[in-house]
Motif scaffolding. Structure first.
Motif, PDB file in Angstrom:
ATOM      1  N   ASP A 156     -11.535   3.536   6.160  1.00 27.15           N
ATOM      2  CA  ASP A 156     -11.186   2.238   5.850  1.00 27.15           C
ATOM      3  C   ASP A 156     -12.251   2.154   4.898  1.00 27.15           C
ATOM      4  OD1 ASP A 156     -12.687   0.620   7.791  1.00 27.15           O
ATOM      5  OD2 ASP A 156     -10.579   0.915   8.547  1.00 27.15           O
ATOM      6  N   GLN A 168      -1.936   6.954   2.493  1.00 22.45           N
ATOM      7  CA  GLN A 168      -2.260   6.547   4.074  1.00 22.45           C
ATOM      8  C   GLN A 168      -3.896   4.544   3.058  1.00 22.45           C
ATOM      9  OE1 GLN A 168      -3.698   7.717   7.673  1.00 22.45           O
ATOM     10  NE2 GLN A 168      -5.437   6.250   8.587  1.00 22.45           N
ATOM     11  N   THR A 169      -2.503   3.927   3.350  1.00 22.04           N
ATOM     12  CA  THR A 169      -2.877   2.741   2.982  1.00 22.04           C
ATOM     13  C   THR A 169      -3.948   2.738   1.375  1.00 22.04           C
ATOM     14  OG1 THR A 169      -5.242   2.762   4.049  1.00 22.04           O
ATOM     15  CG2 THR A 169      -3.958   1.977   5.273  1.00 22.04           C
ATOM     16  N   GLN A 200       1.912   4.290   1.712  1.00 23.18           N
ATOM     17  CA  GLN A 200       2.128   4.840   3.140  1.00 23.18           C
ATOM     18  C   GLN A 200       3.240   5.793   3.081  1.00 23.18           C
ATOM     19  OE1 GLN A 200      -0.048   3.711   4.858  1.00 23.18           O
ATOM     20  NE2 GLN A 200       0.214   4.339   6.569  1.00 23.18           N
ATOM     21  N   TYR A 222       0.984  -1.490   0.005  1.00 24.85           N
ATOM     22  CA  TYR A 222       0.177  -0.270   0.263  1.00 24.85           C
ATOM     23  C   TYR A 222       0.742   0.875   0.392  1.00 24.85           C
ATOM     24  CZ  TYR A 222      -3.859  -3.110   1.405  1.00 24.85           C
ATOM     25  OH  TYR A 222      -5.055  -3.979   1.749  1.00 24.85           O
TER      26      TYR A 222
END
Length: 765
Positions: A371, A343-344, A319, A317
């Motif tokens: 998420d 982020q992710t 990041q 991912y």
């Protein structure tokens, strides 16, 4: 026969495939698109290899020939030499790969293959093949024999060897207390080395090299588009992480993997580890973890060495830091670069757009990125109705908490409710990165194509400036597919407010309205859509009629016709059993009718529901059963129960099937209206009715699977006013489902050994 493929039949199959020499057979089917794509490649190869017999076998037309060969997918190519199968491969081969395969056939030693086949039979029988030492054990999971020394705890320790089921050595590895440690080698069936490398404490470390073979082998090498010109591949590992991959031809020259052409010269200023990504025509420096996922700094350059983008990754991912070229991407022409944090995989926090001198043109806070599971559960996707002010309040709270994605989505729902798009336009201008229209559209389309079934990537795309209309429509589709049609309608209306000129959105709205049971509005949308997309409008209209048909006595609509022979003369079930099954159909239909009525406000007109059938029930609903029974040598399941939690469209299709079966059952007893039969007085054309259900089921399945006889335009039976040959493939399944239920009823009715139309064994063919 060389130079053109021979069509195989039961009459010539043995003679062609079992003669001396080499014969290659293409196993195909008319409905298989890859088969059709491979056909000209196969035919062209026949002219280049005149000493080989080429043949084709239609697996649908000659199932008796293909079934014993255990062909699991098509196209499948099987090569025979002197009547013995020597090789098979599934999938449509490129011309170069086919030529390489054909070129190896003459060198095949049939006697060796016979010995290997005998060894495989020994393995299947649980006995050691020739060449495998006594004491070796079979690992069914790995499909290998293994043998070697162990330590006092019984762990593999020392040099271990592994053999295939055919007795050929496939692997040799040094083990240390159960963990690979040191040099390993894999082998082709010919005995040549296929791989070699080194393990360090169970992790691959250093070069791992693959070697091609000129003989047939099950070892992997030329896969995923790798050219047959590649004879050696070297993958460099650093404690389990791949650092570099290199491919070489037979002369040892480094080559491009897909073409086998010489590898280009890397620009001098790029790091030594940068590799050409042939599919992108870009240089890349990518570090991977032990699972092959991007991990660490990743950088990409164009063919000339100009940096395109770089990003930090963590276990696959994005990041951390991200930087990219962005000329002609954003509305402000001064912007040449973009950079920010991820982020992710999602953009978060402060992002900056920079000019050619790396000076800041615009800074925007993209907030927090939820998420996938958190966003999916958000109230913003709730199917419950809420006022425009309620959605605005939700948006204000989300915005204060930097949940900007949810804030924009809630604003979209507020705008759809109030039919005022201006607050959404303003919110997009304030919160998202301002792309050019072409860039915004292209980004949204690409994300929807790749992640249109996911919630978070589309919300992230919205923040990065993806076209809101396209993304909101995609959310509408996803919500409709997950049984939230009211929420879907809000998002689609917001999309339509943003881009009212996009008439095709009427089709999406029509599908959502169907799931809401608003048939009249669907017909209106179909009429408006007909001016720009007449075919789509016809599909929508037919789909509406299929979901919401006129529930009258269907057998009265047409006289049954069938071309089958050996049709039954009269029902074989007793009157009492028939009456009980009528009650069960009525019970099911009443239950579904009541369930659907509950989904509408009290008093709301729902004109398309089937009529009240309480007159058929007398003392009330009967029990719907679920059990198993022995039927001959088989166990048969009977399931008369209903899943009333299904979406509206799914329930209406169950209603359609039950209604067809019920009305034809009453017709079979001599009834002409919806009344409980008091005697069995089948009409003169009873057999025609029973045969018609089976014939139409077969025609529907044939149309869906292969585009068979009923697929010719204008031909076939009428389904909701449309000939089967003109029916859209997505609607053919509705006809198929209806006639499957009707056939199951007739199968039950015409065999007194059956106990219920809902037997699992009545729905096969």
């Amino acid at each position: 026969m060389a130079g053109a493929p021979v069509e195989l039949t039961p009459d010539n199959y043995e003679e062609i495939t079992q003669r001396g020499g080499v014969c290659v057979v293409d196993f195909w089917a008319p409905w298989c698109a890859p088969c059709r794509a491979f056909a000209p490649i196969f035919e062209a190869a026949a002219s280049r290899f005149p000493d080989i017999t080429f043949a084709k076998l239609d697996t649908e037309a000659h199932e008796s020939l293909s079934e014993p060969l255990d062909i699991e997918s098509i196209p499948t190519l099987i090569a025979f030499k002197d009547g013995v199968e020597v090789h098979r491969v599934s999938g449509a081969l490129p011309a170069a790969a086919l030529d390489a395969l054909l070129g190896k056939l003459e060198a095949v030693d049939v006697e060796v293959l016979k010995r290997r086949a005998a060894n495989r039979k020994r393995t299947e029988a649980g006995t050691l093949p020739a060449g495998v030492p006594k004491g070796a054990t079979w690992d069914a999971g790995e499909a290998e024999w293994s043998f070697g020394p162990t330590d006092p705890k019984g762990r593999q320790h020392g040099t271990w060897k592994f053999w295939r089921a055919d007795g050929t050595l496939c692997n040799e590895c040094i083990m240390k207390h159960g963990t690979p440690q040191g040099v390993f080698k894999r082998f082709h069936e010919s005995g040549e080395v296929s791989q070699e490398g080194t393990f360090d404490k169970g992790q691959l470390h250093g070069p791992r090299t693959w070697f091609a073979s000129e003989h047939f082998t099950t070892e992997r090498m030329h896969e995923n588009g790798v050219s047959e010109k590649v004879k050696k591949t070297v993958m460099l590992y650093d404690q389990g992480e791949v650092r570099q991959v290199m491919h070489f031809d037979s002369t040892g020259q480094r080559v491009v993997p897909t073409t086998g052409e010489p590898y280009p010269t890397r620009p001098a200023h790029l790091p030594e580890g940068a590799e050409l990504r042939e599919d992108l025509d870009q240089w890349a420096l990518v570090s991977l973890n032990a699972d092959g996922e991007r991990h660490g700094l990743v950088r990409f350059w164009d063919r000339h060495g100009l940096l395109l983008w770089e990003a930090e990754y963590e276990n696959g991912y994005r990041q951390g830091f991200y930087h990219s070229r962005a000329a002609d991407t954003y509305a402000d022409f001064r912007v040449h670069f973009e950079e920010g944090q991820a982020q992710t995989d999602f953009a978060v926090g402060e992002w900056s757009l920079l000019d050619a001198q790396r000076q800041v043109v615009l800074t925007r806070d993209l907030g927090l990125a939820p998420d996938e599971k958190t966003l999916e559960r958000s109230e913003v996707f709730s199917n419950l109705a809420r006022s425009a002010e309620g959605w605005r309040e939700f948006a204000r709270k989300a915005r204060a908490e930097k949940r900007y994605r949810e804030a924009l989505l809630a604003t979209a729902r507020a705008c759809a409710t109030s039919m005022d798009v201006q607050p959404l336009v303003e919110g997009l201008e304030q919160l998202t990165l301002p792309r050019t229209k072409p860039s915004a559209h292209a980004l949204a389309v690409s994300v929807v194509e790749e992640a249109g079934q996911l919630w978070a990537p589309m919300a992230d795309c919205l923040m990065r400036g993806g076209e809101a209309s396209t993304l909101l429509r995609a959310y509408a589709v996803l919500l409709d597919q997950t049984a939230r049609p009211r929420a879907a309608l809000d998002f689609l209306h917001a999309a339509m407010l943003l881009t009212p000129e996009r008439k095709p959105y009427l089709f999406t709205r029509g599908l959502i309205l169907l799931n809401l049971g608003l048939a009249d509005q669907v017909r209106q949308d179909a009429e408006h859509l007909a001016t720009v997309e007449p075919d789509t409008a016809r599909f929508l209209g037919t789909y509406a009629r299929a979901l919401f048909p006129k529930f009258d006595f269907w057998p009265a609509q047409e006289a049954p016709r069938c071309t089958y022979d050996g049709l039954p003369d009269a029902p074989q079930q007793p009157l009492e059993s028939v009456q009980q099954v009528v009650r069960k159909y009525a019970t099911r239909l009443q239950a579904m009718r009541a369930e659907l009525l509950q989904r509408f406000k009290p008093g709301a007109p729902v004109s398309w529901l089937p009529p009240d059938l309480s007159a058929l029930l007398g003392a009330g609903p009967v029990k719907l059963e679920q059990f198993e029974m022995e039927f001959g040598d088989d166990t048969v399941e009977i399931d008369e129960t209903l899943d009333l939690s299904q979406g509206l469209a799914d329930l209406t299709l169950v209603i359609r099937g039950d209604w067809s079966a019920l009305t034809w059952l009453l017709w079979a007893c001599g009834e002409k209206t919806l009344r409980m039969p008091t005697r069995l007085a089948p009409p003169a054309d009873f057999g025609q009715g029973a045969g018609q259900a089976s014939q139409r089921l077969w025609q529907s399945r044939d149309r869906r699977i292969r585009g068979g006889d009923g697929s010719k335009p204008g031909e076939g039976f009428q389904f909701e006013g449309v000939p089967l040959g003109d029916l859209h493939p997505n609607l053919v399944t509705i006809a198929e489902r209806q006639y499957a239920e009707t056939q199951a009823m007739f199968y039950w009715l015409n065999d007194s050994d059956h106990v219920s139309p809902w037997q699992s064994n009545l729905r096969g063919s």
